[in-house]
Design a protein around this motif. Structure first.
Motif, mmCIF file in Angstrom:
data_model
loop_
_atom_site.group_PDB
_atom_site.id
_atom_site.type_symbol
_atom_site.label_atom_id
_atom_site.label_comp_id
_atom_site.label_asym_id
_atom_site.label_seq_id
_atom_site.Cartn_x
_atom_site.Cartn_y
_atom_site.Cartn_z
ATOM 1 N N ASP A 34 8.596 -23.260 -59.573
ATOM 2 C CA ASP A 34 8.854 -22.351 -58.463
ATOM 3 C C ASP A 34 7.573 -21.656 -58.030
ATOM 4 N N ALA A 35 6.770 -21.249 -59.007
ATOM 5 C CA ALA A 35 5.499 -20.598 -58.680
ATOM 6 C C ALA A 35 4.592 -21.561 -57.937
ATOM 7 N N GLU A 36 4.554 -22.827 -58.378
ATOM 8 C CA GLU A 36 3.677 -23.791 -57.738
ATOM 9 C C GLU A 36 4.161 -24.126 -56.330
ATOM 10 N N ALA A 37 5.464 -24.116 -56.129
ATOM 11 C CA ALA A 37 5.996 -24.466 -54.816
ATOM 12 C C ALA A 37 5.548 -23.472 -53.749
ATOM 13 N N SER A 38 5.370 -22.216 -54.116
ATOM 14 C CA SER A 38 4.979 -21.200 -53.137
ATOM 15 C C SER A 38 3.495 -20.894 -53.196
ATOM 16 N N ALA A 39 2.742 -21.709 -53.974
ATOM 17 C CA ALA A 39 1.338 -21.402 -54.191
ATOM 18 C C ALA A 39 0.420 -22.049 -53.177
ATOM 19 N N HIS A 40 0.918 -22.967 -52.389
ATOM 20 C CA HIS A 40 0.031 -23.732 -51.526
ATOM 21 C C HIS A 40 -0.607 -22.840 -50.459
ATOM 22 N N VAL A 41 -1.912 -22.923 -50.351
ATOM 23 C CA VAL A 41 -2.648 -22.294 -49.251
ATOM 24 C C VAL A 41 -3.603 -23.338 -48.697
ATOM 25 N N ARG A 42 -3.918 -23.213 -47.434
ATOM 26 C CA ARG A 42 -4.798 -24.177 -46.776
ATOM 27 C C ARG A 42 -6.249 -23.761 -46.987
ATOM 28 N N GLY A 43 -6.944 -24.504 -47.845
ATOM 29 C CA GLY A 43 -8.344 -24.210 -48.088
ATOM 30 C C GLY A 43 -8.576 -23.690 -49.495
ATOM 31 N N TYR A 44 -9.857 -23.527 -49.835
ATOM 32 C CA TYR A 44 -10.234 -23.057 -51.167
ATOM 33 C C TYR A 44 -10.141 -21.532 -51.193
ATOM 34 N N PRO A 45 -9.316 -20.943 -52.076
ATOM 35 C CA PRO A 45 -9.049 -19.505 -51.997
ATOM 36 C C PRO A 45 -9.993 -18.621 -52.813
ATOM 37 N N PHE A 46 -10.886 -19.203 -53.646
ATOM 38 C CA PHE A 46 -11.687 -18.393 -54.569
ATOM 39 C C PHE A 46 -13.114 -18.202 -54.061
ATOM 40 N N THR A 47 -13.248 -18.008 -52.768
ATOM 41 C CA THR A 47 -14.565 -17.874 -52.145
ATOM 42 C C THR A 47 -15.274 -16.576 -52.510
ATOM 43 N N LEU A 48 -14.553 -15.602 -53.061
ATOM 44 C CA LEU A 48 -15.150 -14.315 -53.420
ATOM 45 C C LEU A 48 -15.425 -14.202 -54.914
ATOM 46 N N GLY A 49 -15.198 -15.270 -55.653
ATOM 47 C CA GLY A 49 -15.547 -15.287 -57.057
ATOM 48 C C GLY A 49 -14.506 -14.643 -57.952
ATOM 49 N N VAL A 50 -14.914 -14.366 -59.175
ATOM 50 C CA VAL A 50 -14.054 -13.776 -60.197
ATOM 51 C C VAL A 50 -14.818 -12.653 -60.876
ATOM 52 N N ALA A 51 -14.090 -11.804 -61.589
ATOM 53 C CA ALA A 51 -14.743 -10.687 -62.276
ATOM 54 C C ALA A 51 -13.838 -10.180 -63.381
ATOM 55 N N TYR A 130 -12.449 -17.113 -68.797
ATOM 56 C CA TYR A 130 -11.219 -17.006 -68.014
ATOM 57 C C TYR A 130 -11.390 -17.728 -66.681
ATOM 58 N N ARG A 131 -10.251 -18.040 -66.071
ATOM 59 C CA ARG A 131 -10.237 -18.670 -64.757
ATOM 60 C C ARG A 131 -8.858 -18.504 -64.143
ATOM 61 N N PHE A 132 -8.769 -18.805 -62.853
ATOM 62 C CA PHE A 132 -7.536 -18.678 -62.092
ATOM 63 C C PHE A 132 -7.229 -20.020 -61.419
ATOM 64 N N ARG A 133 -5.951 -20.184 -61.054
ATOM 65 C CA ARG A 133 -5.556 -21.382 -60.294
ATOM 66 C C ARG A 133 -4.495 -21.016 -59.275
ATOM 67 N N VAL A 134 -4.642 -21.568 -58.074
ATOM 68 C CA VAL A 134 -3.624 -21.497 -57.026
ATOM 69 C C VAL A 134 -3.372 -22.922 -56.558
ATOM 70 N N GLY A 135 -2.151 -23.405 -56.743
ATOM 71 C CA GLY A 135 -1.871 -24.786 -56.380
ATOM 72 C C GLY A 135 -2.779 -25.717 -57.158
ATOM 73 N N ASN A 136 -3.531 -26.554 -56.450
ATOM 74 C CA ASN A 136 -4.453 -27.488 -57.080
ATOM 75 C C ASN A 136 -5.880 -26.954 -57.141
ATOM 76 N N GLU A 137 -6.076 -25.737 -56.692
ATOM 77 C CA GLU A 137 -7.429 -25.179 -56.635
ATOM 78 C C GLU A 137 -7.676 -24.266 -57.827
ATOM 79 N N VAL A 138 -8.842 -24.437 -58.456
ATOM 80 C CA VAL A 138 -9.200 -23.668 -59.648
ATOM 81 C C VAL A 138 -10.476 -22.896 -59.376
ATOM 82 N N SER A 139 -10.503 -21.681 -59.860
ATOM 83 C CA SER A 139 -11.632 -20.783 -59.620
ATOM 84 C C SER A 139 -12.845 -21.161 -60.461
ATOM 85 N N PRO A 140 -13.998 -20.579 -60.167
ATOM 86 C CA PRO A 140 -15.103 -20.632 -61.130
ATOM 87 C C PRO A 140 -14.672 -19.993 -62.454
ATOM 88 N N VAL A 141 -15.377 -20.323 -63.507
ATOM 89 C CA VAL A 141 -15.100 -19.767 -64.831
ATOM 90 C C VAL A 141 -15.927 -18.504 -65.022
#
Length: 522
Positions: A34-51, A130-141
Motif C-alpha cells: 500500500d505504501a509503495e502504491a502511493s509512493a510514485h512521483v515523477r522524477g528523482y525526489p532526493f535532489t536536496l540530499g540527506v542529513a 542511512y538512506r531513504f527510498r520513494v518508489g524505485n528511487e533511493v537517496s544518497p547514503v
C-alpha cells in the motif's frame, strides 16, 4: 545545477541489502504494497540530499525533503499535493548488510514534503549509515554517529564550527573540504540562509546568472522554502550534511536582517502591523524546520519555536545551543533589565552549569560574547549587535559559570565573518578580573566574499583588546578536537571563494588545557 549525479539504487538492491526483510520497513501502519502504491512521483525526489542531527546515545533524527524540481518558482519542489510514504533504513555498515532499523515516514505537503524520523534503539558512540527510498528511487547514503553513553569518556571527539553561508557571496568550497574531515559533529550557528540577495549580480553555483525570481526577498512560506532549496541544491553542502550529524540554531537572516523578539527591522515605520512580522516569523521558522535535521520538539508553533537545547556527549562535553533572537530586548549596554537570552533561557543556561558533569561546556552562541573594543583609543567603542550591549547579563552568566566551578567553558560563536580567539572575563573594566572561559569566533563559510588574512581593523582590534589573541578575515570554518585533557581549535581558511576549488590550510591553532580557562597558541 552543477555537481555529481545523485546515487540511485534499484528497489531489488535496496531490499536485498536488508536482512530484516520487507516487514521491517513498516512503521506500524498499513502494508508495504500500500505504501509503495502511493509512493510514485515523477522524477528523482532526493535532489536536496540527506542529513542527520541532534545525536543521542541511542539514536539520531534523520532528514530529507522530497523535491523533483527543487527550484520550481512556486517553492513546492514539483511535488504533488498529497502525502508520499518515504522508507528509511539504518545500518551498521555502508553496504546495508546489517540493517538495524527501518520504517516509513510520510512526507506531507503541509511540511514541504520533508520527513524527520527519529530513530532509536541504536548503540552509543557508534557510526551508522542511512538512506531513504520513494518508489524505485533511493537517496544518497548518509553517515551518522550516536553520542557516547552518559558517563562514558571517549578518548577524543571532533566537530566543526560554521555559520554565515550567503549563497550568492561565493562557492561552498569550505563545505567541500569539511566533508572530507573526520568529524563527529558539525555545529552550525546561524545564517544558514539569507532572506535576500546582498550581491548586485548574483550567480548560481554552476556559473549561470541567478533568475530574477530567486533575487526577491523572502516574505512568505513558499519563498523561504525556495531559498532553502537554492542553498541545499549545492552538492558540497549536501556532502557535509551527509558526512556526520549536525547541531543547528539560527541567527537573524533565517528570518530578516537584525530582527529581535517580535520586532522587525522596519517596525519603526508608523504603518507597520506587528501581525505581519509575526506571520513572517511563522513562515520562516516552518521553512527552517522543514529543511533541517530537527526533532519534533523543535517544530514551531506559529511565530514561536524552542531552538535552545542541550545535547550531552558522554562525560566529554555538553553542547548548549542558545537562542539570542526570540527573547532579546532592545539594546542598552548597562541597563540591568536588558537581555540577550530572556530570563527563562538565562536561568536554564545557568542551572545547566551546576547539573552538568561533562569535562567541556560548549556553548553555541550567535554574536560575540567577549568585549570587542573597535579601536585602541581610551574610550571603549563596542558593536551594537553583540553581548557588549547586554553587559549586565553577560557579567551574570560568566560570573555564575565561574562561581559554579565551570573551568572549561568554551563559547563558540558565528555572525562576525571573522576568526577571533579571545579570553572571556566577567568584568572587562577590571584588569584583575579573572579569565573564566574561552571564546572561539568562527568566520563565515561564504559571506563577505573572499576576505583577507589581516585588515587594518584587525590590527586595531588586537591593540585595543588585550584578551584577544588572534583575528583573521578569511573564509572557512573552525575544526575543534576535544580530549579529556585539552581542546584544540584549528582555524581552517581559504584564500578565495569567488572561484571554485580553493585549497584549504590551517591559519592558526590554539589549545585550551583542562582546568585552565583561556587558551594559548599551539
Amino acid at each position: 545545477m552543477s555537481g555529481t549525479s545523485p546515487r540511485r539504487v534499484s528497489r531489488r538492491r535496496f531490499l536485498g541489502y536488508s536482512g530484516a526483510g520487507a516487514a521491517a520497513v513498516l512503521l506500524g501502519t498499513g502494508a508495504l504494497q500500500d505504501a509503495e502504491a502511493s509512493a510514485h512521483v515523477r522524477g528523482y525526489p532526493f535532489t536536496l540530499g540527506v542529513a542527520s542531527g541532534d545525536p543521542l546515545p541511542d539514536g539520531v533524527v534523520l532528514w530529507t525533503r522530497l523535491a523533483v524540481e527543487p527550484l520550481a518558482p512556486d517553492g513546492r519542489g514539483g511535488m504533488p499535493d498529497r502525502q508520499v510514504p518515504v522508507q528509511y533504513q539504518v545500518a551498521e555498515d555502508e553496504r546495508f548488510r546489517r540493517v538495524v532499523s527501518a520504517g516509513v515516514a510520510f512526507a506531507t505537503p503541509e511540511l514541504g514534503h520533508s520527513v524527520h524520523p527519529e530513530v532509536g534503539g541504536l548503540r552509543p558512540d557508534r557510526e551508522y549509515w542511512y538512506r531513504f527510498r520513494v518508489g524505485n528511487e533511493v537517496s544518497p547514503v548518509g553517515r551518522t554517529r550516536t553520542a557516547p553513553a552518559p558517563g562514558e569518556m571517549p578518548a577524543s571527539a571532533s566537530f566543526a564550527i560554521v555559520s554565515c553561508q550567503s549563497y550568492e557571496a561565493g562557492y561552498y568550497t569550505g563545505f567541500q573540504h569539511m566533508a572530507q574531515e573526520d568529524l563527529d559533529l558539525v555545529v552550525h550557528l546561524g545564517d544558514y540562509i539569507y532572506e535576500e540577495s546582498y550581491v548586485p549580480e548574483p550567480i548560481l553555483h554552476d556559473g549561470t546568472p541567478m533568475p530574477d525570481y530567486l533575487r526577491t526577498e523572502c516574505f512568505d512560506l513558499n519563498r523561504y522554502r525556495l531559498q532553502y532549496a537554492l542553498y541545499k541544491s549545492d552538492p558540497h553542502l549536501q556532502a557535509a550534511h551527509a558526512a556526520c550529524p549536525w547541531l543547528v540554531t539560527f541567527d537573524d537572516h533565517e528570518v530578516e536582517n537584525n530582527w529581535l523578539s517580535g520586532r522587525s527591522e522596519v517596525d519603526d515605520e508608523p504603518d507597520q502591523d506587528p501581525a505581519v512580522f509575526a506571520q513572517r516569523k511563522a513562515d520562516a521558522f516552518q521553512a527552517m524546520y522543514e529543511n533541517q535535521p530537527l526533532r519534533h520538539t523543535q517544530m514551531p508553533s506559529g511565530p514561536n519555536i524552542r531552538i535552545h537545547r542541550r545535547i550531552g556527549y558522554g562525560a566529554l562535553a555538553d553542547f548548549t545551543m542558545l537562542d539570542s533572537r526570540q527573547y532579546r530586548s532592545e539594546r542598552g549596554r548597562d541597563d540591568p533589565d536588558a537581555t540577550m537570552l530572556g530570563g527563562a533561557q538565562r536561568d536554564w543556561l545557568v542551572e545547566g552549569f551546576s547539573s552538568s558533569q561533562a569535562r567541556w561546556q560548549i556553548i553555541g552562541n550567535q554574536q560575540p560574547m567577549a568585549e570587542l573594543d573597535s579601536n585602541p583609543d581610551p574610550d571603549v567603542q563596542t558593536f551594537a549587535a553583540a553581548w557588549d550591549n547586554y553587559n549586565i547579563e553577560r557579567e551574570q552568566v560568566l560570573s555564575e559559570a565561574h562561581e559554579r566551578g565551570v573551568d572549561n567553558l568554551v563559547v563558540v560563536t558565528g555572525d562576525r565573518h571573522s576568526n577571533y580567539f579571545m579570553d572571556l572575563k566577567a568584568d572587562y573594566t577590571n584588569p584583575d578580573s579573572p579569565v573564566v572561559g574561552t571564546e572561539i569566533v568562527g568566520t563565515s563559510i561564504a559571506s563577505n566574499r573572499d576576505g583577507a588574512d589581516m585588515l587594518p581593523v584587525g590590527e586595531a582590534y588586537l591593540a585595543a583588546n588585550p584578551h584577544m589573541k588572534f583575528c583573521n578575515f578569511q573564509r572557512g570554518y573552525s575544526r575543534v578536537t576535544m580530549t579529556p585533557d585539552s581542546l584544540t581549535n584549528d582555524f581552517r581558511v581559504m584564500q578565495y571563494i569567488s572561484q571554485p576549488d580553493a585549497p584549504i590550510s590551517t591559519r592558526a591553532s590554539f589549545v585550551v588545557v583542562n582546568g585552565t580557562p583561556g587558551g594559548e597558541s599551539a
